[in-house]
Design an enzyme around this catalytic site. Sequence first.
Site, PDB file in Angstrom:
ATOM      1  N   ASP A  20       0.828  -1.202   0.000  1.00 52.92           N
ATOM      2  CA  ASP A  20       0.000   0.000   0.000  1.00 52.92           C
ATOM      3  C   ASP A  20       0.868   1.260   0.000  1.00 52.92           C
ATOM      4  O   ASP A  20       0.704   2.144  -0.845  1.00 52.92           O
ATOM      5  CB  ASP A  20      -0.913   0.012   1.231  1.00 52.92           C
ATOM      6  N   TYR A 202       5.352 -14.283   0.783  1.00 55.17           N
ATOM      7  CA  TYR A 202       4.737 -14.509   2.093  1.00 55.17           C
ATOM      8  C   TYR A 202       5.298 -15.844   2.614  1.00 55.17           C
ATOM      9  O   TYR A 202       6.480 -15.939   2.879  1.00 55.17           O
ATOM     10  CB  TYR A 202       3.216 -14.506   1.966  1.00 55.17           C
ATOM     11  N   GLN A 264      13.269   1.546  -2.610  1.00 52.90           N
ATOM     12  CA  GLN A 264      12.545   1.119  -3.805  1.00 52.90           C
ATOM     13  C   GLN A 264      13.442   1.066  -5.035  1.00 52.90           C
ATOM     14  O   GLN A 264      13.348   0.129  -5.834  1.00 52.90           O
ATOM     15  CB  GLN A 264      11.365   2.062  -4.061  1.00 52.90           C
ATOM     16  N   ARG A 280       5.685 -10.643  -4.663  1.00 58.43           N
ATOM     17  CA  ARG A 280       4.428 -10.832  -3.943  1.00 58.43           C
ATOM     18  C   ARG A 280       3.607  -9.543  -4.001  1.00 58.43           C
ATOM     19  O   ARG A 280       4.140  -8.445  -4.192  1.00 58.43           O
ATOM     20  CB  ARG A 280       4.695 -11.213  -2.482  1.00 58.43           C
ATOM     21  N   GLY A 281       2.291  -9.679  -3.804  1.00 62.00           N
ATOM     22  CA  GLY A 281       1.442  -8.503  -3.696  1.00 62.00           C
ATOM     23  C   GLY A 281       1.321  -7.755  -5.009  1.00 62.00           C
ATOM     24  O   GLY A 281       1.293  -8.337  -6.088  1.00 62.00           O
ATOM     25  N   GLU A 282       1.267  -6.425  -4.924  1.00 55.75           N
ATOM     26  CA  GLU A 282       0.956  -5.594  -6.085  1.00 55.75           C
ATOM     27  C   GLU A 282       2.163  -4.830  -6.605  1.00 55.75           C
ATOM     28  O   GLU A 282       2.504  -4.902  -7.792  1.00 55.75           O
ATOM     29  CB  GLU A 282      -0.161  -4.612  -5.723  1.00 55.75           C
ATOM     30  N   ASP A 283       2.827  -4.068  -5.742  1.00 56.98           N
ATOM     31  CA  ASP A 283       3.905  -3.202  -6.207  1.00 56.98           C
ATOM     32  C   ASP A 283       5.021  -4.007  -6.858  1.00 56.98           C
ATOM     33  O   ASP A 283       5.482  -3.688  -7.965  1.00 56.98           O
ATOM     34  CB  ASP A 283       4.456  -2.381  -5.039  1.00 56.98           C
ATOM     35  N   SER A 284       5.467  -5.087  -6.208  1.00 57.05           N
ATOM     36  CA  SER A 284       6.592  -5.845  -6.753  1.00 57.05           C
ATOM     37  C   SER A 284       6.196  -6.637  -7.998  1.00 57.05           C
ATOM     38  O   SER A 284       7.041  -6.929  -8.850  1.00 57.05           O
ATOM     39  CB  SER A 284       7.186  -6.785  -5.692  1.00 57.05           C
TER      40      SER A 284
END
Length: 377
Positions: A20, A202, A264, A280-284
Amino acid sequence: MPAPPLLWDIFCQVVDNHGDLGVCWRLSRELAARGQQVRLWVDDARALAWMAPGATEGAVPGVRVLPWARPIAPDLLASLPRADVWVEAFGCEIPPEFIAASARQTGDKGQNGLKPPVWLNLEYLSAEAYVERMHALPSPVLHGPAAGATKWFFYPGFTPATGGLLREADLPARQAAFDRAAWLRAHGIDWRGERLATLFCYEPPALGQLLRAWAEGDEATHLLVAAGRATAAVRQAIQHEIGLQRLLDGRQQLSISYLPHLPQTAYDELLWAGDLNSVRGEDSLVRALWAGAPFVWHIYPQPEDNAHHAKLEAFLDWLQAPASLRQFHHVWNGVTPGALPTPDLPAWRTCVQAARARLHGQDDLATQLLGFVARKG
């Protein structure tokens, strides 16, 4: 004549500080790079200390990080000029005291000569079909101090009918100038030409299986593990996978480096260095697409209803993933049990680079946001 710069308020409620906050900081920084002024309201900015050193001290011109306290201090609200754009990131809601303060500045029906802000609800990233249907739709505000206003849904996405993905204007030039060997030396990584894999995850169910396959394999692998949950997951997998520690001590086909938290920009470079990236997730996920190397995505798990299964499948469909990459994702994410297939890195690389080429033919997220606000303002 170029349009005058706008003032943006971006609100970020931290759930996963990597995702986020990472997306909101990248967006704030890119808008500022394009001449905009941004106030980033964050309820927990601690991760910026390593994610973007100096951010909270104003090191990036055009971006001001502000504490999102509950409630926001009245004297702070009174001291701030009203913004031209409001962004609610990832389902958070702008606090009513903030909206009321803005309404007082605007005056009744704009009598003070100020237009109401363009109000955007920046949603989560998905390749599912509903994203194209919902992108850029209005959402009337029926209650509270902003009753009568309109929010607009803004969905990032992978197709031209969505809001696009974050992509900095200087990203291709930075990547073209990247020197992998020099970067690894500078970060204290003893690389001798072996396959490089990066791990940001994760707790994937098949992690122990993958570590064993590398430890028993014919090709040497050097694994670069991100700080936090990925490091804990690797150490736990080694502890619980019977005989794995002996393999690591004996054959030494698998070497492991545990990394500190990376800013970053350095994380982007880590992905450029990898021959195989786990993200994982969104940004990466987005950064892995821009890197263009083979990657595997550990999607955020939603075990209560397994909604992440459909989200993963939609992404793999858009990616046009070959069968081995699709199967690897299914086992890696616990969608199906079984053995991980042997990574087919040439085929996976071809797939990822074709996807990246499609994305480069579309406008990025910041460009689309600026265009949308110009039309609605």
